[in-house]
Design a protein around this motif. Structure first.
Motif, PDB file in Angstrom:
ATOM      1  N   MET A  20      38.292  70.034 117.101  1.00  0.00           N
ATOM      2  CA  MET A  20      38.777  68.847 116.449  1.00  0.00           C
ATOM      3  C   MET A  20      39.676  69.253 115.284  1.00  0.00           C
ATOM      4  SD  MET A  20      36.894  65.734 114.327  1.00  0.00           S
ATOM      5  CE  MET A  20      35.432  65.850 115.257  1.00  0.00           C
ATOM      6  N   ALA A  21      40.751  68.498 115.103  1.00  0.00           N
ATOM      7  CA  ALA A  21      41.645  68.704 113.965  1.00  0.00           C
ATOM      8  C   ALA A  21      41.440  67.555 112.981  1.00  0.00           C
ATOM      9  CB  ALA A  21      43.089  68.754 114.442  1.00  0.00           C
ATOM     10  N   TYR A  22      41.860  67.794 111.758  1.00  0.00           N
ATOM     11  CA  TYR A  22      41.726  66.798 110.703  1.00  0.00           C
ATOM     12  C   TYR A  22      43.098  66.460 110.145  1.00  0.00           C
ATOM     13  CZ  TYR A  22      36.864  68.254 110.930  1.00  0.00           C
ATOM     14  OH  TYR A  22      35.600  68.556 111.366  1.00  0.00           O
ATOM     15  N   TRP A  23      43.237  65.203 109.696  1.00  0.00           N
ATOM     16  CA  TRP A  23      44.521  64.686 109.270  1.00  0.00           C
ATOM     17  C   TRP A  23      44.339  63.788 108.047  1.00  0.00           C
ATOM     18  CZ3 TRP A  23      48.267  66.863 112.179  1.00  0.00           C
ATOM     19  CH2 TRP A  23      47.891  67.360 113.421  1.00  0.00           C
ATOM     20  N   LEU A  24      45.468  63.406 107.469  1.00  0.00           N
ATOM     21  CA  LEU A  24      45.491  62.393 106.423  1.00  0.00           C
ATOM     22  C   LEU A  24      46.607  61.424 106.784  1.00  0.00           C
ATOM     23  CD1 LEU A  24      44.966  62.558 102.719  1.00  0.00           C
ATOM     24  CD2 LEU A  24      47.174  61.657 103.480  1.00  0.00           C
ATOM     25  N   MET A  25      46.292  60.125 106.746  1.00  0.00           N
ATOM     26  CA  MET A  25      47.254  59.088 107.087  1.00  0.00           C
ATOM     27  C   MET A  25      47.356  58.124 105.914  1.00  0.00           C
ATOM     28  SD  MET A  25      45.970  58.585 111.020  1.00  0.00           S
ATOM     29  CE  MET A  25      47.485  58.025 111.786  1.00  0.00           C
ATOM     30  N   LYS A  26      48.602  57.884 105.489  1.00  0.00           N
ATOM     31  CA  LYS A  26      48.837  57.040 104.321  1.00  0.00           C
ATOM     32  C   LYS A  26      49.238  55.629 104.721  1.00  0.00           C
ATOM     33  CE  LYS A  26      50.721  60.708 101.388  1.00  0.00           C
ATOM     34  NZ  LYS A  26      51.929  61.117 100.662  1.00  0.00           N
ATOM     35  N   SER A  27      48.736  54.670 103.950  1.00  0.00           N
ATOM     36  CA  SER A  27      49.137  53.282 104.120  1.00  0.00           C
ATOM     37  C   SER A  27      49.137  52.606 102.755  1.00  0.00           C
ATOM     38  CB  SER A  27      48.173  52.549 105.054  1.00  0.00           C
ATOM     39  OG  SER A  27      48.561  51.200 105.192  1.00  0.00           O
TER      40      SER A  27
ATOM     41  N   PHE B 191      41.663  61.191 107.155  1.00  0.00           N
ATOM     42  CA  PHE B 191      41.399  60.452 105.935  1.00  0.00           C
ATOM     43  C   PHE B 191      42.386  59.294 105.862  1.00  0.00           C
ATOM     44  CE2 PHE B 191      39.698  64.565 104.093  1.00  0.00           C
ATOM     45  CZ  PHE B 191      38.385  64.127 104.054  1.00  0.00           C
ATOM     46  N   PHE B 192      41.913  58.153 105.421  1.00  0.00           N
ATOM     47  CA  PHE B 192      42.754  56.980 105.205  1.00  0.00           C
ATOM     48  C   PHE B 192      43.071  56.953 103.720  1.00  0.00           C
ATOM     49  CE2 PHE B 192      43.945  52.838 107.131  1.00  0.00           C
ATOM     50  CZ  PHE B 192      44.432  52.209 106.005  1.00  0.00           C
ATOM     51  N   TYR B 193      44.349  57.104 103.400  1.00  0.00           N
ATOM     52  CA  TYR B 193      44.800  57.228 102.021  1.00  0.00           C
ATOM     53  C   TYR B 193      45.581  55.985 101.625  1.00  0.00           C
ATOM     54  CZ  TYR B 193      47.331  59.202  97.993  1.00  0.00           C
ATOM     55  OH  TYR B 193      47.866  59.440  96.749  1.00  0.00           O
ATOM     56  N   HIS B 194      45.168  55.348 100.540  1.00  0.00           N
ATOM     57  CA  HIS B 194      45.919  54.215  99.991  1.00  0.00           C
ATOM     58  C   HIS B 194      47.031  54.762  99.111  1.00  0.00           C
ATOM     59  CE1 HIS B 194      42.548  50.958 100.430  1.00  0.00           C
ATOM     60  NE2 HIS B 194      43.165  51.211 101.566  1.00  0.00           N
ATOM     61  N   SER B 195      48.266  54.580  99.541  1.00  0.00           N
ATOM     62  CA  SER B 195      49.407  55.074  98.766  1.00  0.00           C
ATOM     63  C   SER B 195      49.946  53.970  97.858  1.00  0.00           C
ATOM     64  CB  SER B 195      50.509  55.577  99.705  1.00  0.00           C
ATOM     65  OG  SER B 195      50.980  54.528 100.522  1.00  0.00           O
ATOM     66  N   ASN B 196      50.724  54.372  96.902  1.00  0.00           N
ATOM     67  CA  ASN B 196      51.364  53.478  95.927  1.00  0.00           C
ATOM     68  C   ASN B 196      50.374  52.732  95.048  1.00  0.00           C
ATOM     69  OD1 ASN B 196      53.825  54.318  96.899  1.00  0.00           O
ATOM     70  ND2 ASN B 196      54.128  52.549  98.189  1.00  0.00           N
ATOM     71  N   ILE B 197      49.486  51.966  95.630  1.00  0.00           N
ATOM     72  CA  ILE B 197      48.463  51.245  94.863  1.00  0.00           C
ATOM     73  C   ILE B 197      47.144  51.979  95.068  1.00  0.00           C
ATOM     74  CG2 ILE B 197      47.239  49.062  94.562  1.00  0.00           C
ATOM     75  CD1 ILE B 197      49.704  47.716  95.905  1.00  0.00           C
ATOM     76  N   GLY B 198      46.590  52.516  94.031  1.00  0.00           N
ATOM     77  CA  GLY B 198      45.332  53.250  94.131  1.00  0.00           C
ATOM     78  C   GLY B 198      45.506  54.740  94.218  1.00  0.00           C
ATOM     79  N   LYS B 199      46.371  55.186  95.134  1.00  0.00           N
ATOM     80  CA  LYS B 199      46.593  56.617  95.358  1.00  0.00           C
ATOM     81  C   LYS B 199      45.273  57.359  95.483  1.00  0.00           C
ATOM     82  CE  LYS B 199      51.117  56.749  93.231  1.00  0.00           C
ATOM     83  NZ  LYS B 199      52.005  57.381  92.272  1.00  0.00           N
ATOM     84  N   GLU B 200      44.533  57.003  96.542  1.00  0.00           N
ATOM     85  CA  GLU B 200      43.214  57.602  96.740  1.00  0.00           C
ATOM     86  C   GLU B 200      42.820  57.577  98.208  1.00  0.00           C
ATOM     87  OE1 GLU B 200      40.779  55.165  94.210  1.00  0.00           O
ATOM     88  OE2 GLU B 200      41.066  53.394  95.438  1.00  0.00           O
TER      89      GLU B 200
END
Length: 141
Positions: free
Chosen positions: A1-8, A49-58
């Motif tokens: 399994m691979a791991y990723w980070l996706m921004k929204s 990982f689900f990353y909140h970009s712009n607002i929150g940045k987490e």
């Protein structure tokens, strides 16, 4: 399994939106070749990982890949009539008990080489197993 980070951007699509939909989410709208190629490399069951970009940045949650790369339903065809942009579908796995902010990630030496830090504009990027485990711990899992 691979791991990723996706921004929204959470005002466009938040982790809670994905949870509340109750159906897999097409990760559409990505218009960056590296991010598209990262989605092409994803396998069923890979987690991101689900990353909140712009607002929150987490980092706020975890999603898993439930459909392999396919034509992005929001993409226009190129001059040759081909689909250039592709995406995967994801489903929620778990919300982090404690979101992990970008400021914390940047101040953690073990995460200094993370794609999120080094390639800050990349919307879909890889995460190493060591980074994954550390962020899970930081997020309360």
């Amino acid at each position: 399994m691979a791991y990723w980070l996706m921004k929204s951007e959470p005002d466009v699509l938040s982790y809670d939106d994905v949870v509340n939909k109750g159906v897999p989410e097409e990760w559409h709208g990505v218009r960056n070749y590296t991010a598209r190629n990262n989605m092409r490399a994803m396998k069923l069951g890979d987690e991101a990982f689900f990353y909140h970009s712009n607002i929150g940045k987490e980092i706020v949650g975890i999603v898993k890949v439930v459909a392999l790369a396919h034509p992005d339903s929001t993409a226009d065809l190129n001059a040759k009539g081909e689909v250039v942009w592709e995406c995967v579908d994801v489903a929620p796995v778990k919300k982090l008990p404690k979101p992990v902010g970008l400021d914390v990630i940047k101040s953690t030496p073990e995460l200094a080489n993370m794609a999120l830090v080094k390639l800050s504009r990349l919307s879909v990027g890889p995460v190493t197993e060591a980074e994954w485990k550390l962020i899970l711990k930081m997020g309360g899992l």
